[in-house]
Design an enzyme around this catalytic site. Structure first.
Site, PDB file in Angstrom:
ATOM      1  N   HIS A   1      23.143  14.804  27.500  1.00 16.45           N
ATOM      2  CA  HIS A   1      24.613  15.150  27.829  1.00 16.45           C
ATOM      3  C   HIS A   1      25.424  13.862  27.834  1.00 16.45           C
ATOM      4  O   HIS A   1      24.814  12.764  28.504  1.00 16.45           O
ATOM      5  CB  HIS A   1      24.396  15.719  29.514  1.00 16.45           C
ATOM      6  CG  HIS A   1      24.030  16.993  29.568  1.00 16.45           C
ATOM      7  ND1 HIS A   1      22.861  17.379  29.085  1.00 16.45           N
ATOM      8  CD2 HIS A   1      24.566  18.115  30.110  1.00 16.45           C
ATOM      9  CE1 HIS A   1      22.685  18.960  29.345  1.00 16.45           C
ATOM     10  NE2 HIS A   1      23.514  19.310  30.275  1.00 16.45           N
TER      11      HIS A   1
ATOM     12  N   GLU B   1      30.936  14.734  29.131  1.00 24.02           N
ATOM     13  CA  GLU B   1      31.411  15.838  29.830  1.00 24.02           C
ATOM     14  C   GLU B   1      32.132  15.172  30.892  1.00 24.02           C
ATOM     15  O   GLU B   1      33.503  15.816  30.639  1.00 24.02           O
ATOM     16  CB  GLU B   1      30.024  16.654  30.360  1.00 24.02           C
ATOM     17  CG  GLU B   1      30.436  17.842  31.293  1.00 24.02           C
ATOM     18  CD  GLU B   1      29.085  18.475  31.984  1.00 24.02           C
ATOM     19  OE1 GLU B   1      28.366  17.572  32.214  1.00 24.02           O
ATOM     20  OE2 GLU B   1      29.157  19.418  32.360  1.00 24.02           O
TER      21      GLU B   1
ATOM     22  N   HIS C   1      20.310  25.430  30.578  1.00 27.02           N
ATOM     23  CA  HIS C   1      19.340  25.123  31.659  1.00 27.02           C
ATOM     24  C   HIS C   1      18.864  26.320  32.259  1.00 27.02           C
ATOM     25  O   HIS C   1      19.305  27.272  32.840  1.00 27.02           O
ATOM     26  CB  HIS C   1      20.202  24.403  32.713  1.00 27.02           C
ATOM     27  CG  HIS C   1      20.944  23.198  32.148  1.00 27.02           C
ATOM     28  ND1 HIS C   1      20.488  21.913  32.118  1.00 27.02           N
ATOM     29  CD2 HIS C   1      22.155  22.815  31.499  1.00 27.02           C
ATOM     30  CE1 HIS C   1      21.218  21.186  31.523  1.00 27.02           C
ATOM     31  NE2 HIS C   1      22.376  21.664  31.118  1.00 27.02           N
TER      32      HIS C   1
ATOM     33  N   ASP D   1      25.460  26.890  29.011  1.00 30.41           N
ATOM     34  CA  ASP D   1      25.013  25.852  29.858  1.00 30.41           C
ATOM     35  C   ASP D   1      24.182  26.499  31.108  1.00 30.41           C
ATOM     36  O   ASP D   1      22.968  26.510  31.343  1.00 30.41           O
ATOM     37  CB  ASP D   1      26.307  25.319  30.550  1.00 30.41           C
ATOM     38  CG  ASP D   1      25.961  23.770  30.915  1.00 30.41           C
ATOM     39  OD1 ASP D   1      24.938  23.187  30.711  1.00 30.41           O
ATOM     40  OD2 ASP D   1      27.091  23.087  31.393  1.00 30.41           O
ATOM     41  N   ASP D   2      25.099  27.083  31.950  1.00 34.34           N
ATOM     42  CA  ASP D   2      24.165  27.592  33.247  1.00 34.34           C
ATOM     43  C   ASP D   2      25.058  29.015  33.608  1.00 34.34           C
ATOM     44  O   ASP D   2      25.882  28.995  34.631  1.00 34.34           O
ATOM     45  CB  ASP D   2      24.606  26.725  34.623  1.00 34.34           C
ATOM     46  CG  ASP D   2      24.133  25.282  34.357  1.00 34.34           C
ATOM     47  OD1 ASP D   2      22.817  25.333  34.204  1.00 34.34           O
ATOM     48  OD2 ASP D   2      24.847  24.320  34.217  1.00 34.34           O
TER      49      ASP D   2
ATOM     50  N   HIS E   1      22.053  24.952  24.437  1.00 34.06           N
ATOM     51  CA  HIS E   1      22.452  24.435  25.407  1.00 34.06           C
ATOM     52  C   HIS E   1      22.343  25.129  26.671  1.00 34.06           C
ATOM     53  O   HIS E   1      23.387  25.796  26.973  1.00 34.06           O
ATOM     54  CB  HIS E   1      23.832  23.570  25.542  1.00 34.06           C
ATOM     55  CG  HIS E   1      24.114  22.579  26.511  1.00 34.06           C
ATOM     56  ND1 HIS E   1      25.103  21.581  26.719  1.00 34.06           N
ATOM     57  CD2 HIS E   1      23.603  22.518  27.882  1.00 34.06           C
ATOM     58  CE1 HIS E   1      25.082  21.258  27.598  1.00 34.06           C
ATOM     59  NE2 HIS E   1      24.441  21.667  28.591  1.00 34.06           N
TER      60      HIS E   1
HETATM   61  N1  ADE Z   1      22.376  20.340  34.846  1.00 28.06           N
HETATM   62  C1  ADE Z   1      22.785  21.547  34.589  1.00 28.06           C
HETATM   63  N2  ADE Z   1      23.924  21.725  33.917  1.00 28.06           N
HETATM   64  C2  ADE Z   1      24.518  20.638  33.786  1.00 28.06           C
HETATM   65  C3  ADE Z   1      25.728  20.160  33.292  1.00 28.06           C
HETATM   66  N3  ADE Z   1      26.562  20.854  32.906  1.00 28.06           N
HETATM   67  N4  ADE Z   1      25.747  18.973  33.334  1.00 28.06           N
HETATM   68  C4  ADE Z   1      24.908  18.068  33.834  1.00 28.06           C
HETATM   69  N5  ADE Z   1      23.776  18.542  34.368  1.00 28.06           N
HETATM   70  C5  ADE Z   1      23.586  19.780  34.364  1.00 28.06           C
HETATM   71 ZN    ZN Z   2      24.190  21.092  30.653  1.00 27.43          ZN
END
Ligand code: ADE
Ligand code: ZN
Length: 335
Positions: free
Chosen positions: A194, A197, A16, A275-276, A14
């Site tokens: 997703h 969350e 991005h 994630d990011d 996971h």
């Molecule tokens: N795009 C990038 N990170 C995300 C996240 N945590 N939740 C939803 N969309 C995303």
């Molecule tokens: Zn994500």
């Protein structure tokens, strides 16, 4: 423990790719492309990374992606992430990309895919890095726009293992994308989404029943629905959980409150992911270290989490066996 977690062979499921763009590279690419950022310095960018919810993050994340115009930009961003993988013993990565973030600015989807895939290929050739690519639909846009994006991607289908669903969750339930996901599965793509969350457990049920996903991304709000947790356990449905992300976006107030180990102990197939990472303060190892610091993650639990990741990865059975052998060899050598 620090050394154990850092050296442990890991998979990331996971991530991005646009969320791996560090401010330094964002500035460098912005400068060479003549794209102005609404920040004076790298320090100002980092100082702006204070979020109270998912939407506050997304607003700044889409802004950062504006510097990406050419194949070389997507290549450089992807290669920078893959180098982090190499440094952190991440031996396999399944990478999300958001084509609509770029095509809606006039960047051709082929530019995006060729740039990302060029880096994936070079990393495979250079150090044997294993990877897959997953195309995500932006859920704040329409179901029709998702379908159109899927059709644009079909000429590149051999480079894409699956489709996913990301962006603003609340108010954009999975059912909105049933047609695009039906078509994606008909075309041979695996599916993920997703769900849970910020959105309710109902969105997880919909992702399972309507989008027929093979994994749930995040999914931490499943804990509010016992019947759902029982189903996830019975179906061995993987959750790609992102601990540092969940703290930065206030899904949990602090890491000590995170439910990842509770879910693991109950038998849910949870995995750890970043994630990011450029926005949330860490890559894979920082996520594992944060779990250890706040929740006393043990070596056995860490091994279960990475085993879950290899089991949940979209690779051939022979590749999976290779990953498991590397993990087992590491565990034997580090008892
Ligand atoms: N795009 C990038 N990170 C995300 C996240 N945590 N939740 C939803 N969309 C995303
Ligand atoms: Zn994500």
């Amino acid at each position: 423990m620090k050394q154990f977690l850092e050296n442990l062979p890991k998979a990331e499921l996971h991530l991005h790719i646009e969320g791996s763009l560090e401010p330094e590279l964002m500035f460098e690419i912005g400068q060479r492309n003549g794209v102005k950022l609404p920040f004076a310095s790298v320090e100002d960018v980092r100082a702006a990374y204070q979020f109270h919810n998912l939407q506050e993050f997304l607003d700044i994340y889409y802004q950062g992606a504006n510097v990406l115009l050419y194949e070389r930009d997507f290549y450089d961003m992807t290669m920078a992430y893959l180098r982090r993988c190499q440094q952190q013993n991440v031996i396999h990565a399944e990478i999300f990309f958001d084509p609509q973030t770029h095509t809606d600015r006039g960047v051709d989807i082929g530019v995006v895919i060729n740039g990302i895939c060029g880096a994936l290929k070079d990393a495979e050739n250079e150090w044997g890095m294993s990877s897959r690519l997953i195309l995500c639909f932006l859920r704040h846009l329409s179901g029709e726009a998702a379908m159109e994006t899927l059709l644009q991607a079909l000429p590149y289908r051999d480079r894409i293992i699956g489709v996913g669903l990301d962006s603003s969750e609340v108010g954009h339930p999975p059912e909105k994308f049933k047609a695009a996901f039906d078509r994606a599965r008909e075309e041979g793509f695996l599916t993920v989404a997703h769900a849970g969350e910020e959105g309710p457990p109902e969105y997880i049920w919909q992702a399972l029943d309507l989008l027929k996903v093979s994994r749930i991304d995040h999914g931490v709000r499943c804990i509010e629905d016992n019947a759902l947790v029982d189903r996830l356990i019975a179906e061995k449905m993987p959750l790609t959980v992102c601990p540092l992300s969940n703290i930065k976006l206030c899904v949990f107030e602090k890491m000590a409150d995170h439910n990842l180990l509770q879910l693991l102990d109950r038998g849910v197939k949870v995995t750890v992911n970043s994630d990011d990472p450029a926005y949330f303060g860490g890559y894979m190892n920082e996520n594992f270290l944060a779990l250890h610091a706040a929740l006393d993650l043990t070596q056995e639990q860490a091994a279960s989490l990475v085993r879950n990741s290899f089991e949940a990865s979209f690779v051939s059975e022979s590749e999976r066996a290779g990953f498991m052998n590397r993990l087992d060899a590491f565990l034997v050598a580090n008892q």
